[in-house]
Design an enzyme around this catalytic site. Structure first.
Site, mmCIF file in Angstrom:
data_model
loop_
_atom_site.group_PDB
_atom_site.id
_atom_site.type_symbol
_atom_site.label_atom_id
_atom_site.label_comp_id
_atom_site.label_asym_id
_atom_site.label_seq_id
_atom_site.Cartn_x
_atom_site.Cartn_y
_atom_site.Cartn_z
ATOM 1 N N HIS A 63 1.033 7.401 3.793
ATOM 2 C CA HIS A 63 0.351 8.654 4.079
ATOM 3 C C HIS A 63 -1.153 8.533 3.882
ATOM 4 C CE1 HIS A 63 3.742 11.641 4.715
ATOM 5 N NE2 HIS A 63 4.265 10.429 4.728
ATOM 6 N N SER A 119 0.740 6.098 10.022
ATOM 7 C CA SER A 119 1.597 5.199 10.790
ATOM 8 C C SER A 119 0.776 4.375 11.772
ATOM 9 C CB SER A 119 2.620 6.002 11.593
ATOM 10 O OG SER A 119 3.460 6.697 10.725
ATOM 11 N N LYS A 123 13.069 13.562 16.385
ATOM 12 C CA LYS A 123 13.325 12.212 16.893
ATOM 13 C C LYS A 123 14.084 11.372 15.854
ATOM 14 C CE LYS A 123 10.935 8.640 19.476
ATOM 15 N NZ LYS A 123 9.719 8.311 20.222
ATOM 16 N N ASP A 124 13.685 11.499 14.595
ATOM 17 C CA ASP A 124 14.369 10.741 13.544
ATOM 18 C C ASP A 124 15.822 11.177 13.404
ATOM 19 O OD1 ASP A 124 12.443 8.953 12.814
ATOM 20 O OD2 ASP A 124 11.629 10.169 11.178
ATOM 21 N N GLU A 168 26.574 -14.040 2.337
ATOM 22 C CA GLU A 168 26.667 -13.000 3.355
ATOM 23 C C GLU A 168 25.697 -13.306 4.488
ATOM 24 O OE1 GLU A 168 28.794 -9.643 2.787
ATOM 25 O OE2 GLU A 168 29.482 -11.698 2.573
#
Lengths: 213, 418
Positions: B208, B212, B235-236, B279
């Protein structure tokens, strides 16, 4: 980038299958109560003497819908809450086989190839030219041919043994994953719900973004 | 009534201004693609893991003699215990998948570059914590692969200079992996996710501050920013729906594909499985470990292969914005690097043969080579591109950005924007 993800996802699903070596008879288990019931029957006669099922309780069979009278006959003096442990002591097993027969509760999930491995193993016994029994899938196994596959010569006998093996595997497959049926049913509801929800969310997104585009 | 309560709180705590600043008013570049969904998804998977994990811990027993049994108790007797366990075991893989995509996006678009170096480094720290958490969690079912995986990996710490043997005993709590290892791994497996949460807070505070990144690679000035809510929340959430469909398809229909068959056999120190594999998410690093013939070298290479990402802000010398998008050479490098990681994963899965070892060594060489040559390649590419002339659209973008940046302070002074 898309391809990269596809390959990565594919990679993590198929990787366990690569390790398979022996050629296995691929089978689909029968998930019906009747098949499982027949499987328990054969299991109690042919396998329970040596192998235990310590994570399976007689009450689980009742919960699945297996005939109550049959369960009472199988469990004898054990309570309904008792685990289906075998009568053979570890010492006795070591004496006879040099090995303790493994617990079969998780067996269909504990081998590569799962159900098909188990089935192929059980029907994989044969007589060598020297008259010894051996096994195609697990040649050095210490376990005797419990279902009599190596001695079964005519096709009718052989298919009878195969049917028995199939029932046992159906039972053991249920035993290893008793909530499978419930899981699949719930799965269809959850995925159906999520698809509708996602379509709605998609429309919400379009509506919100239409304000600025 | 609700308003009154909020007022009451606001007089004592900056609730409204916080929400406004960080969510409803938080300016976000409007051109973010779906690749920018994965940070949010990582947060969701983290939450899922913590919640299912807490409920699993109510039924799990970290004691070598009953740990395996307690997992079976969860799977068979606890109400929806199987669902909790499959969500958690599938969630581990989902977490890595999401994080790896998140990292790949950052690498592709060059989001690690100034001013976002701290985002990248806190992310690197989070990756290490995630790896440690997953590794310790994998011991808890106390199956054969749990036991032998932990044995092999803790053994690697013997490579520590001078105090190797002591470090291994200190990690295990015993000379061999055993009950003491299990109890401490459980304690730490419960602790680390909360460290991860703290790390995520730092990651987000940094986000923040620097805002972004975006596919154009330019810090879009306010003109092209839109509030996070409702645009990116919608959108998320759509992305979350798609993710959940994929995740629950595995949870309900293929959950056993996430559990190695060998791990359904209780741990047995007397019997070594004939093929110990980690894994899938550790396979590339494991392949690098095995590619170096000498153990100390292998451990160092493996450690470096994870940590080397942190150097990206220094290694990338290009001035071209937009990461791989406007940089053809870097783009090719990126895709070959991804392919190289898949090759390493493939090699890591197989028991070593002379052939896979050779492939693994070439891939390892390429892995480090692409980092070490990056400064020179990126510099050369940069000069070549500037000489050749940048595409008109990106020049236009850079120019409009410069203009925006110039008039921004005026608009701010006028009070148009806050």
């Amino acid at each position: 980038m898309n391809k990269f993800i596809a390959v990565l996802v594919l990679h993590c699903f198929i990787s366990p299958a690569w390790a398979e070596e022996a050629k296995l008879e691929k089978i689909q288990v029968d998930t019906s109560v009747l098949a499982v019931e027949r499987g328990v029957d054969t299991f109690m006669n042919a396998c329970h003497g040596c192998h235990s099922l310590k994570y399976v309780h007689y009450r689980d069979l009742a919960g699945f819908g297996v005939n109550k009278d049959k369960i009472s006959a199988w469990r004898g003096d054990s309570t309904l809450d008792a685990a289906m442990t075998s009568l053979m002591s570890d010492d006795a097993a070591m004496q006879s086989f040099g090995k303790i027969p493994p617990d079969l509760s998780m067996m269909t999930k504990a081998r590569e190839g799962g159900n098909s491995y188990l089935y192929s193993y059980l029907i994989g016994y044969y007589l060598t030219p020297e008259g010894m029994t051996s096994n195609h899938v697990f040649p050095e196994t210490k376990m005797p041919d419990a279902l009599g596959m190596s001695g079964a010569t005519d096709p009718a006998q052989r298919s009878e043994v195969q049917a028995k093996a199939h029932d046992i595997v159906s039972f053991l497959s249920w035993a290893a994953d008793p909530h499978e049926a419930e899981r699949l049913t719930l799965g269809y509801y959850v995925i159906g719900y999520l698809i509708i929800l996602t379509l709605l969310l998609y429309n919400v997104m379009l509506a919100v973004w239409s304000k600025i585009k | 009534m609700a308003n009154k309560i909020i007022q009451w709180i606001d007089r004592r705590f900056p609730l409204t201004s916080f929400v406004k600043h960080e969510l409803t008013g938080y300016p976000t570049p409007r051109n973010l693609s779906y690749w920018w969904n994965f940070g949010f998804l990582a947060g969701i998977v983290l939450t899922l893991q913590v919640v299912t994990g807490i409920f699993l811990a109510m039924h799990y027993k970290p004691d070598a003699s009953v740990a395996f049994d307690s997992i079976q108790h969860i799977m068979r007797d606890v109400n929806y215990g199987w669902l909790l366990r499959f969500m958690h075991s599938t969630g581990a893989s989902a977490f890595f998948l999401v994080i790896y995509i998140h990292m790949a996006r950052t690498l592709y678009y060059g989001s690690y570059r100034a001013p976002r170096e701290l985002m990248w480094w806190t992310g690197q720290g989070l990756l290490l914590l995630l790896m440690a958490t997953a590794f310790m969690g994998y011991l808890l079912p106390w199956g054969q692969m749990s036991f032998w995986g932990a044995t092999v990996i803790t053994n690697l710490f013997r490579a520590t200079p001078f105090i190797g043997d002591q470090v291994v005993v200190w990690l295990r709590g015993d000379y061999a992996v055993g009950d003491d290892t299990l109890t401490r791994f459980f304690a730490l497996h419960y602790l680390f996710p909360f460290l991860i949460i703290a790390g995520v807070v730092v990651h987000l505070v940094a986000l923040h501050t620097v805002r972004s990144s975006n596919p154009s690679g330019i810090d879009l000035a306010d003109k092209d920013n839109i509030p996070f809510h409702p645009y990116f929340t919608s959108k998320d959430f759509f992305g979350l729906g798609v993710f959940l469909i994929a995740y629950f398809t595995v949870v309900f229909f293929f959950p056993h594909s996430m559990i190695e068959a060998e791990n359904n056999i209780p741990a047995n120190p007397m019997v070594t499985p004939n093929h110990i594999v980690p894994e899938w998410y550790f396979l590339p690093f494991y392949a690098i470990l095995r590619s170096v013939p000498n153990m100390v070298g292998g451990v160092a290479a493996m450690f470096l292969s994870v940590m080397i990402f942190a150097f990206m802000p220094f290694l990338d010398r290009s001035r071209i914005p937009g990461g791989a998008r406007y940089r053809p050479v870097y783009r090719v490098l990126f895709f070959i690097f991804m392919l190289d990681i898949l090759v390493l994963g493939y090699v890591g899965y197989y028991p070593p043969t002379s052939q896979t070892i050779a492939i693994g060594q070439v891939a390892t060489f390429y892995y480090f080579g692409s980092f070490l040559l990056l400064p020179f390649i990126s510099k050369a590419e940069d000069q070549w591109l500037f000489k050749k002339g940048l595409p008109p659209n990106i020049i236009a973008l850079i120019e409009s950005e410069a203009i925006e940046k110039r008039i921004l302070p005026q608009r701010r002074r006028r009070g148009d924007i806050t």
